[in-house]
Structure formats: C-alpha cells, structure tokens
Design an enzyme around this catalytic site. Structure first.
Site, PDB file in Angstrom:
ATOM      1  N   GLU A 115       0.836  -1.198   0.000  1.00  0.00           N
ATOM      2  CA  GLU A 115       0.000   0.000   0.000  1.00  0.00           C
ATOM      3  C   GLU A 115       0.869   1.246   0.000  1.00  0.00           C
ATOM      4  OE1 GLU A 115      -3.924  -1.836   2.246  1.00  0.00           O
ATOM      5  OE2 GLU A 115      -2.604  -0.531   3.374  1.00  0.00           O
ATOM      6  N   HIS A 237      -8.846   9.982   3.710  1.00  0.00           N
ATOM      7  CA  HIS A 237      -8.550   8.919   2.754  1.00  0.00           C
ATOM      8  C   HIS A 237      -8.786   9.465   1.346  1.00  0.00           C
ATOM      9  CE1 HIS A 237      -8.453   5.108   0.671  1.00  0.00           C
ATOM     10  NE2 HIS A 237      -8.006   4.536   1.781  1.00  0.00           N
ATOM     11  N   ARG A 283      -0.870   8.951   2.079  1.00  0.00           N
ATOM     12  CA  ARG A 283      -2.248   9.397   1.902  1.00  0.00           C
ATOM     13  C   ARG A 283      -2.420  10.911   1.933  1.00  0.00           C
ATOM     14  NH1 ARG A 283      -5.466   4.944   5.662  1.00  0.00           N
ATOM     15  NH2 ARG A 283      -5.363   3.243   4.145  1.00  0.00           N
ATOM     16  N   HIS A 344     -11.065  10.150   7.415  1.00  0.00           N
ATOM     17  CA  HIS A 344     -10.901   8.704   7.549  1.00  0.00           C
ATOM     18  C   HIS A 344     -10.336   8.267   8.898  1.00  0.00           C
ATOM     19  CE1 HIS A 344     -10.279   4.594   6.306  1.00  0.00           C
ATOM     20  NE2 HIS A 344      -8.968   4.672   6.448  1.00  0.00           N
ATOM     21  N   ARG A 379      -0.723   8.846   9.410  1.00  0.00           N
ATOM     22  CA  ARG A 379      -0.677   7.404   9.648  1.00  0.00           C
ATOM     23  C   ARG A 379      -0.288   6.656   8.377  1.00  0.00           C
ATOM     24  NH1 ARG A 379      -4.304   3.081   8.896  1.00  0.00           N
ATOM     25  NH2 ARG A 379      -5.909   4.495   8.101  1.00  0.00           N
TER      26      ARG A 379
END
Length: 530
Positions: A115, A237, A283, A344, A379
C-alpha cells in the site's frame, strides 16, 4: 437504573476492545459495551489489512523507516519501534484465534500486498475485507468466554472519577451509560476502564467512517482530566466512492497498491506531478493532490482505474469492492471508479504510554482514540489495526499486574435526571449537527488558513453554548451525547490546528506552508472545575 460491577469495563467493540478483553485472564470479569451491535465500529469495515514484517526481503527497520517517513518527522520513534517489533506476534495471535487471512498461491505463506508509503509488500489481508474477518472472528471468540459479558446498544455518557465524586485521589471508577433500549442511565463500576471507542471522523461532513465515530472516548477522557495530543492531524482517505447512495464506502488503498491509477476527468494521470511515487505516495499527499485538482477543475470527483488488470485478478483480489461498485452501476473491471477524499482517521487522541495508560489512574485508551506517538503527522496505511492488537495486549499485561492490588471500595451515586424534561425541539440537535460538520469541512479540512480556523473557533463557541443549554435542561439521548462529544472534539481539533504554525503531514495551511526544522507535538491540557 441498574448498577453493574466488573473487574474491567471495555467501552468499544472493535479490534482494540475485543483484543484487550481476550487477553485478560479468564478469572477476570469483563464487560464490553457497544453503541450498536458488536460489529458497528470501524474495524468491521476496514478493507486493506494489517502491516507486519513477514517476508525475508523485508525488515523491522524498513517498516520503521516507512512509518517514520509517513509520519513527517513527528512519530515517536520508541513507540513506532515498539509497535512494528510486535507485528509478527500480533498476526500469529490473530491466526491462533482463527482469522482467515489470504494465502499466497503456493499456500505455504500468507499473501502480502503493498500500500501507499510502504517500501515492501507487508500487508496481511483477508481478500479486501480484512476488518470483517478480524471483527467476526474475535466476536465469535468473546461470545465463547464465560467471563465476558456483552452489552449492545449502550452509549457511555461520562466517566466516573474520584475527583468528580469529591473523593481523594485521581482514579477512574467506571462510567454512566445510556441503555438505548429502555432509555435508562445505568452505572457500570469497574476497577479498570478501557476506552476503545475509535476516532472522530464524523466531525466532518464527508467521512469514510460509520456513524458511531463521534469521538466519545476522547471527549470523556478530556472531561475527566486527561491530556490529548496532535488533534490537528486528521487523515483524509484519498479514495471514497463518489455516488449519492454510497454514503461512506471506501475504495481500499490496496487497489492503488495493485496498480490502480488516479485519473482526471479527461483520462490523464496526474499524481507524478505531485510526488515521484505517484499513486503510492502517502495518503496526505494523494488526498491533497486530488483536492487540488478537483478545485482547479471544478470537478465533483476524480477517478481510480484498475480496469487494465485482468478481470479474474480484480475479482480475486477485490470481490467486495467489485460487488459494491456493481450495486451502483460501476463495473471496475471495465471502467474507472469515481472517487473523492473523505475524513478517515484521527491520528491524535488521548495521551497514553506503551501500556495504554492515560493520565487518570485506572483508565486506559487503545486504538484510534489514543495517542501513542506511532502515527505522527500522518498514519502509514494498515498500521492502525496493528496498533490495536499490539497495545491491547500491552494494556492487558499491565492490568494483569495490578488485578490483586486494586480494591473496589467506592459507592457511586445514581444518575440524577430530576431537573430535566423531555425535549420538544429535537430539531435543534439535527440543525447543530449539520452546521458543525459543514463548517469543520469548509474551515478545518484538507487545506486550512488562519482566517478559516478563526471562523471555526468562533462558530464552535456559539454552538457549544447552545448544546450546553440543551444538555442541562433536557433528557439525555444518544444523538445529544454524540453531538456534545463531537462539538468538544471539534474544539480540540481547532485549538490544536491554530497552535501549529507550519505545514506538516496532514496539517496543511496556506499561511504557514513551510515545515519547521524541529517537530513538536501539540499537547492540550484540560482545566477541571468541580
């Protein structure tokens, strides 16, 4: 009203709450409270997976480095190292409890995906519904435990402390809890209270989270005297499904990890103009890029395209996303998916140590409501479920060491509702709720300015006064409890954002676009008045 007494009271039924309950000895009487059914929290809906070093070509230092890089210099390195070093044992614990993770084609190892922000494939997953697999498995486990009682449709109102009762010391004794089935307010006494209430993304108009993400644990801990930190860092997100009926459906990070491309309405790619890592950038970078292009073009959404991969591959890796998109007339194997950013994850929260201890004796916080220092200013994808399991086990160990030393000697008064009446104007709650979420989205969103934050600060003060008057005069309800908590968390987010005079990670302000040479946490300390 009922009075319940337990050794440990767990508020929240996601991965963190379930894991801490399962890690306590079977001689310990445990209560788990859930606002809705047991799978109502964010865990059930997590798609991507859990980050852990399991591949020989990977290393703990690689995982640590990726975490620190994504955190934009603000991670607590000790907390990050503590978390990633317990990754393998956390996965093994979940496997022991029966979580059906996807296997590699050789069926001798787990299948690992990659990811955004990760330098290696290290995401353990159960197809594209990891959260559902973890939640369902752990719920089945706790149902088998005779020492664990499950209470559904319960919403905690406030923590009960010795200080609030005018007693010496500073300890948490339990909580007042609204039973939504019969509208009574019950007392749950406990020697230890564990907040596992999730984040506060419902404070924003557009969110990937379920309705229960209203910051309840953060608000209750603040009112009980606990510090909070880094509340300005709210992760948006990049890719939520854009459809009027989809509400909050997330398109997993793993779609980009497996080759998904972000496209403008004309079909052209754009991410490499913002970051050399393209779609696999962290992100915060991807979300700001999408937000920038949407505003530049006046577009309602952009697009995520993985239709260049074989249909069989898409159906194998993303069966649930494919099925959900088809429900709205979108075949992701044939066409791009319309997407928008949405709130998110709450990176800040209640300050805790490596055992999950807060500033208040007997009170623990784990999962998204806590601030461990792991996430820093942003994060890293799939570190959240890892944090839940690691700190749940750590908190359980810490509680076990104290079980024989803490006695229950305090009487707790019943909830006093003698001065309130039934409300005949609940429209005030719905209007305030809507106003709060809209101005937080407009003024305290992906891109901020000092003027926007000042406007938000002014609005939240007026709103909190209305909510306080309503709370003081009318009978309690779940909507009022959540609105009260959301307004407090909104205030903490605004105050934190106004204190940070730089742009770092998830906090980007046009008035301070540069990053300061020294990274410091934003810590807020409550002033208690009895």
């Amino acid at each position: 009203m009922q009075q319940h007494q337990y050794d440990a009271l767990v508020i929240g039924s996601g991965a963190a709450g379930l894991a801490v309950a399962l890690n306590l000895p079977e001689t310990t009487r445990v209560a788990i409270l859930s606002k809705g059914d047991l799978s109502a929290g964010s865990t059930y809906w997590a798609q991507g997976g859990i980050a852990a070093v399991l591949d020989e070509g990977d290393s703990l230092n690689n995982h640590l480095g990726d975490t620190l890089s994504a955190g934009a210099g603000l991670c607590n390195e000790q907390a990050a190292r503590f978390t990633v070093s317990h990754g393998r044992e956390s996965i093994e614990w979940l496997i022991e409890h029966g979580v059906p993770f996807s296997e590699a084609s050789n069926q001798t190892n787990l299948h690992l995906t990659r990811e955004g922000g990760h330098s290696h494939r290290r995401i353990v997953h159960a197809a594209d519904a990891t959260g559902r697999a973890v939640s369902t498995t752990l719920i089945n486990r706790v149902r088998q435990k005779n020492n664990i009682d499950l209470y559904q449709d319960q919403i905690a109102i406030d923590l009960i402390t010795t200080q609030k009762l005018g007693l010496p010391g500073n300890r948490c004794l339990g909580a007042y809890v609204l039973n939504q089935a019969n509208e009574s307010v019950d007392v749950f006494k406990a020697r230890f209270v564990i907040l596992a209430t999730g984040g506060a993304s419902k404070v924003y108009l557009y969110t990937s989270n379920r309705d229960g993400s209203s910051g309840d644990g953060i608000a209750m801990a603040w009112r009980a005297g606990c510090r909070v930190a880094n509340m300005e860092f709210n992760q948006f997100h990049p890719t939520c499904l854009y459809h009027p009926q989809a509400k909050s459906f997330l398109i997993s990070e793993a779609v980009r990890g497996e080759g998904g491309q972000l496209l403008l309405p004309d079909g052209s790619r754009f991410m490499t103009r913002f970051d050399e890592r393209g779609e696999l950038a962290p992100r915060d970078i991807v979300a700001r890029a999408i937000d920038h292009e949407m505003k530049r073009l006046g577009s309602d959404c952009l697009y995520l395209d993985i239709s260049h991969r074989p249909r069989a591959f898409i159906l194998d890796h993303f069966p649930n996303i494919h099925e959900r998109c088809l429900k709205y007339g979108i075949d992701m194997s044939q066409e791009p998916i319309p997407v928008v950013p949405a709130a998110h994850y709450t990176c800040g929260g209640i300050m805790v140590n490596h055992a999950g201890r807060t500033d208040l004796n007997g009170l623990y916080a784990i999962g998204e409501c806590s601030f461990t220092g792991l996430h820093g200013a942003n994060r890293l994808a799939s570190n959240s479920l890892l944090e839940c399991i690691v700190f749940a086990q750590s908190a359980a160990r810490d509680i076990c060491q104290q079980l024989d030393t803490i006695a229950d000697t305090h009487d707790i008064p019943a909830w006093d509702a003698s001065q309130v009446t039934d409300s005949d104007e609940d429209v005030v709650i719905s209007h305030n709720w809507d106003e709060l979420r809209r101005f937080m989205w407009d003024y305290v969103g992906i891109v901020r300015t000092t003027k926007r934050l000042q406007r938000a600060s002014h609005r939240i003060k007026l709103l909190q006064q209305e909510i306080h008057d309503f709370y003081s005069n009318y009978k309690i309800s779940s909507d009022l409890i959540e609105l009260r908590n959301l307004a407090l968390v909104a205030e903490l987010i605004i105050r934190s954002a106004m204190k940070r005079h730089e742009s770092r990670g998830l906090h980007f302000t046009l008035d301070y676009p540069e990053t300061l040479p020294v990274a410091t946490d934003t810590v807020l300390t409550p002033t208690l008045s009895l």
